[in-house]
Design a protein around this motif. Structure first.
Motif, PDB file in Angstrom:
ATOM      1  N   GLY A 153      -6.292   2.982  -7.304  1.00 56.28           N
ATOM      2  CA  GLY A 153      -6.462   4.230  -6.576  1.00 56.28           C
ATOM      3  C   GLY A 153      -7.660   5.022  -7.068  1.00 56.28           C
ATOM      4  O   GLY A 153      -8.714   5.061  -6.431  1.00 56.28           O
ATOM      5  N   LEU A 213       0.806  -1.217   0.000  1.00 50.61           N
ATOM      6  CA  LEU A 213       0.000   0.000   0.000  1.00 50.61           C
ATOM      7  C   LEU A 213       0.842   1.271   0.000  1.00 50.61           C
ATOM      8  O   LEU A 213       1.822   1.398   0.728  1.00 50.61           O
ATOM      9  CB  LEU A 213      -0.903  -0.008   1.233  1.00 50.61           C
ATOM     10  CG  LEU A 213      -1.983   1.060   1.332  1.00 50.61           C
ATOM     11  CD1 LEU A 213      -3.007   0.907   0.215  1.00 50.61           C
ATOM     12  CD2 LEU A 213      -2.679   0.981   2.694  1.00 50.61           C
ATOM     13  N   ASP A 231      -5.160   6.612  -2.032  1.00 50.48           N
ATOM     14  CA  ASP A 231      -4.316   5.490  -1.621  1.00 50.48           C
ATOM     15  C   ASP A 231      -4.442   4.374  -2.657  1.00 50.48           C
ATOM     16  O   ASP A 231      -5.523   4.086  -3.167  1.00 50.48           O
ATOM     17  CB  ASP A 231      -4.744   4.976  -0.251  1.00 50.48           C
ATOM     18  CG  ASP A 231      -4.597   6.056   0.824  1.00 50.48           C
ATOM     19  OD1 ASP A 231      -3.802   6.987   0.622  1.00 50.48           O
ATOM     20  OD2 ASP A 231      -5.288   5.948   1.860  1.00 50.48           O
ATOM     21  N   CYS A 274      -3.785   3.471   5.914  1.00 49.10           N
ATOM     22  CA  CYS A 274      -2.981   4.670   5.716  1.00 49.10           C
ATOM     23  C   CYS A 274      -3.287   5.661   6.835  1.00 49.10           C
ATOM     24  O   CYS A 274      -4.420   6.097   6.986  1.00 49.10           O
ATOM     25  CB  CYS A 274      -3.286   5.298   4.362  1.00 49.10           C
ATOM     26  SG  CYS A 274      -2.681   4.341   2.972  1.00 49.10           S
ATOM     27  N   CYS A 281       0.429   5.349   0.621  1.00 48.05           N
ATOM     28  CA  CYS A 281      -0.489   6.281   1.281  1.00 48.05           C
ATOM     29  C   CYS A 281      -0.150   7.730   0.945  1.00 48.05           C
ATOM     30  O   CYS A 281       1.011   8.131   1.028  1.00 48.05           O
ATOM     31  CB  CYS A 281      -0.421   6.105   2.801  1.00 48.05           C
ATOM     32  SG  CYS A 281      -0.777   4.437   3.385  1.00 48.05           S
ATOM     33  N   ARG A 282      -1.177   8.494   0.594  1.00 50.74           N
ATOM     34  CA  ARG A 282      -1.067   9.941   0.398  1.00 50.74           C
ATOM     35  C   ARG A 282       0.196  10.342  -0.370  1.00 50.74           C
ATOM     36  O   ARG A 282       0.984  11.172   0.070  1.00 50.74           O
ATOM     37  CB  ARG A 282      -1.130  10.653   1.745  1.00 50.74           C
ATOM     38  CG  ARG A 282      -2.549  10.717   2.292  1.00 50.74           C
ATOM     39  CD  ARG A 282      -2.611  11.406   3.634  1.00 50.74           C
ATOM     40  NE  ARG A 282      -2.168  10.523   4.702  1.00 50.74           N
ATOM     41  CZ  ARG A 282      -2.916   9.579   5.267  1.00 50.74           C
ATOM     42  NH1 ARG A 282      -4.133   9.372   4.847  1.00 50.74           N
ATOM     43  NH2 ARG A 282      -2.447   8.832   6.243  1.00 50.74           N
TER      44      ARG A 282
END
Length: 367
Positions: A276, A212, A240, A349, A214-215
């Motif tokens: 995403g 994963l 994400d 996240c 995140c941001r």
């Protein structure tokens, strides 16, 4: 007579404009392997990003369909959950495909219970007639190739991933899970099926899981492989998403993602786009498992390769070497201290992170 000529020209325009748009976009990028750095960025503000033009959802677009790949095995009357592994590969990567066939793709059905595992290579087209003849011969020999009718190029990876969704929706609707991966990846099929066999995972209908991110902030450096111009994506961070090197999608989610993708402007970073942007539109949240890795693990640590699901960036000789090591019956991993991987709890996240490109060219987090 003039009126008939005008009608004829208009009809020709309707037929050929989508084809020319596709060809113009595709051929501006050279044919290349999955891992190649993109050449000069060829999208511009006037480029059509209507995915339906390229995907043609109502038409058969595959050059090699392999439509019977997911057919049930008549010798086995029990209906097993089906795991389909789709390896996105480039036309010229014959050695990579051969190495996969001889290594992790060769795992027998007794080792993947309870899943019936099918593996297929997804290619685009080539303008080289000799290479195309080779692809047809390879397909006839191994029966494990799907080839779609777009030019195989780095900037077409999103198109390749959406074509994967289209093919699965059309020819493999009964699939339980789909693993999307690339041809420079090690996949531990045994660990993968063990993971998917967990009762709380196997029942999932809305699962997108992998490594994963995140941001992540879009990269504005035009020289970067992951360059994202403002006209294509103007938000400060991506939704994400999970790394495109290897991720699992629940079978029932495939047609949902495909239908949503038809309403989302095409974006060239396939993992950002599919897991995403499109997933967000479908109200699906991608999840993390540390068994999935987008980095290359040391090939000198076979015990680690026995535990993980994915490792990135292995060439054919490295893949064969790792495979030989992990299948050595003399290998004893009981006393080996492994990194903290395989946590069954999904990470969410929660920390601000920015995607950076180090001098080595690797992606990494800062923040």
């Amino acid at each position: 007579m003039m009126k008939h000529l005008q009608i004829f020209l208009l009809l020709c325009g309707v037929v050929w404009v989508p084809i020319l748009l596709t060809y113009s976009y595709n051929t501006q990028s050279r044919e290349g392997s999955i891992g190649d750095i993109a050449p000069n960025f060829t999208w511009n503000v006037n480029s059509s990003r209507d995915l339906a033009i390229y995907v043609e959802p109502e038409n058969t677009t595959a050059v090699i369909t392999n439509e019977n790949l997911c057919s049930s095995n008549s010798a086995d009357h029990r209906q097993k959950p089906l795991l389909l592994i789709v390896v996105c590969s480039a036309v010229g990567n014959v050695k990579a495909r051969d190495a996969i066939r001889k290594t992790w793709m060769s795992v027998g059905p007794n080792e993947t219970a309870p899943f019936d595992v099918r593996t297929v290579f997804l290619l685009g087209q080539t303008v080289n007639d000799t290479k195309q003849s080779d692809v047809l011969l390879e397909s006839n020999t191994h029966r494990d190739i799907i080839q779609e009718g777009f030019i195989d190029a780095y900037l077409n990876l999103t198109l390749k991933s959406v074509m994967m969704l289209k093919w699965v929706k059309t020819y493999c609707p009964q699939v339980t899970f789909v693993l999307k991966t690339d041809d420079d990846m090690f996949i531990n099929v045994r660990t993968l099926t063990e993971y998917l066999s967990q009762s709380d995972v196997q029942v999932r209908k809305d699962l997108i899981v992998g490594s994963l991110f995140c941001r992540v902030s879009p990269i504005k450096d035009a020289g970067s492989k992951w360059y994202s111009p403002l006209f294509m994506y103007d938000a400060k961070v991506y939704p994400d998403y999970v790394s495109g090197t290897g991720y699992v999608i629940s079978g029932p989610l495939v047609p949902i993602l495909f239908e949503n993708a038809l309403h989302v402007p095409l974006f060239h970073l396939e993992d950002v786009y599919t897991t995403g942007i499109v997933a967000k539109r479908a109200n699906v949240i991608p999840e993390n498992s540390h068994l999935f890795s987008f980095v290359k693990h040391p090939t000198t640590n076979p015990c680690l390769y026995r535990k993980i699901i994915t490792s990135h960036g292995l060439n054919p000789s490295e893949l064969k070497s790792v495979w030989q090591q992990i299948n050595d019956p003399r290998l004893n991993c009981t006393s080996v201290r492994l990194p903290k991987i395989g946590d069954p709890k999904f990470k969410k996240c929660h920390k601000t992170a920015r995607l950076t490109v180090r001098r080595s060219g690797r992606r990494g987090f800062s923040g």
